[in-house]
Enzyme design. Sequence first.
Site, PDB file in Angstrom:
ATOM      1  N   THR A  54      18.602  -0.048 -54.972  1.00  0.00           N
ATOM      2  CA  THR A  54      19.575   0.396 -53.973  1.00  0.00           C
ATOM      3  C   THR A  54      20.574  -0.701 -53.634  1.00  0.00           C
ATOM      4  OG1 THR A  54      18.042   1.994 -53.002  1.00  0.00           O
ATOM      5  CG2 THR A  54      19.810   1.207 -51.586  1.00  0.00           C
ATOM      6  N   LYS A  85      14.757   1.601 -46.913  1.00  0.00           N
ATOM      7  CA  LYS A  85      15.499   0.816 -47.917  1.00  0.00           C
ATOM      8  C   LYS A  85      16.956   1.244 -47.979  1.00  0.00           C
ATOM      9  CE  LYS A  85      15.918   4.076 -51.225  1.00  0.00           C
ATOM     10  NZ  LYS A  85      17.086   4.436 -52.065  1.00  0.00           N
TER      11      LYS A  85
END
Length: 332
Positions: free
Chosen positions: A248, A191
């Site tokens: 994120t 990620k």
Amino acid sequence: MPETFAILGSGGWGTAVAVHLAQRPDHAVRVWSAHPEVARQIRDARENVRLLPGVRIPESVVVTADPREATDGADCWVTAIPTAFLRDTLGRFRGVGGSAPVVSLTKGIEAATFRRPSEIISEVLGAGRGVAVLSGPSHAEEVARGMPTSLAVAAADLNLAAWVQQRFGTDRFRVYTNGDLVGVELAGALKNVVGIAAGVCDGLGYGDNAKAALLTRGLVEMTRFGVAHGAEPATFTGLAGIGDLMTTCFSPHGRNRRVGYRLGRGEPLAAVLAGPQVAEGVYTSKSAHDRVAQMGLDAPIIAAVYRVLHEGQGPLAAVQDLMTRRQKQERV
């Protein structure tokens, strides 16, 4: 007797977890820093001024640069060390502190060896230790201030996962157990690569359409990569996967998104990487790209991030390459 936690690593996330654990009166918490001057500064100020400003560290938290003082008699070690430095740093703890289980907070893949953090921990400290991985959408800035957070803890030993769930969980910090250690670790590593790509989108001034497409196809690549390495596909639709991916890619706190954003704005890579915090996605992009090439996986977003970071391709050219690939059927 209180249960004692040794936090190895005095960065923002290690500090936040120390503050979190210290809220319970049945916990004793020690934080170890690799740098004596940093340990002294944090100890004197009762604050990690550089990486977590404004968060008071309780007086009960011991801060030290001595590995033995940090780990002696500890019931649990918590590693908050960037992947690139994990193996060498843990070497300082060989033969120190018994055989307490380890909870890894590290998200990345070791360059060259392709070892996950849990594998590095077992190789350096001994395979007899139990290792659990705590991962998910969890910015240090929010956890340290008691904002509601939910994560997943994965371990080969589900009893260890349940132990971590009970010790770390509070009414503001919810922990789910997960038996897919490989998937949770790979999701947490990959990620960050997609997060850099999301930052590039923002830096170039693209809108919601582009970012939604990037996250959707990025999640497909993460899942494809994970399944090829034995992970469960469902893990990537949970907290360690899409949950962490969203924080994120959207939050201004995200270091990896910030790297991509600055690159998209035209800043040179050397200047972007000169900051005090480590953006794990920069290292992971190379490890993941090499693995993709070896296994023949279809991962164009991972490849694009690699080219921008390690081959000097311009962000705009990388986006153009992605958009002009051969048209195909959507496969998830």
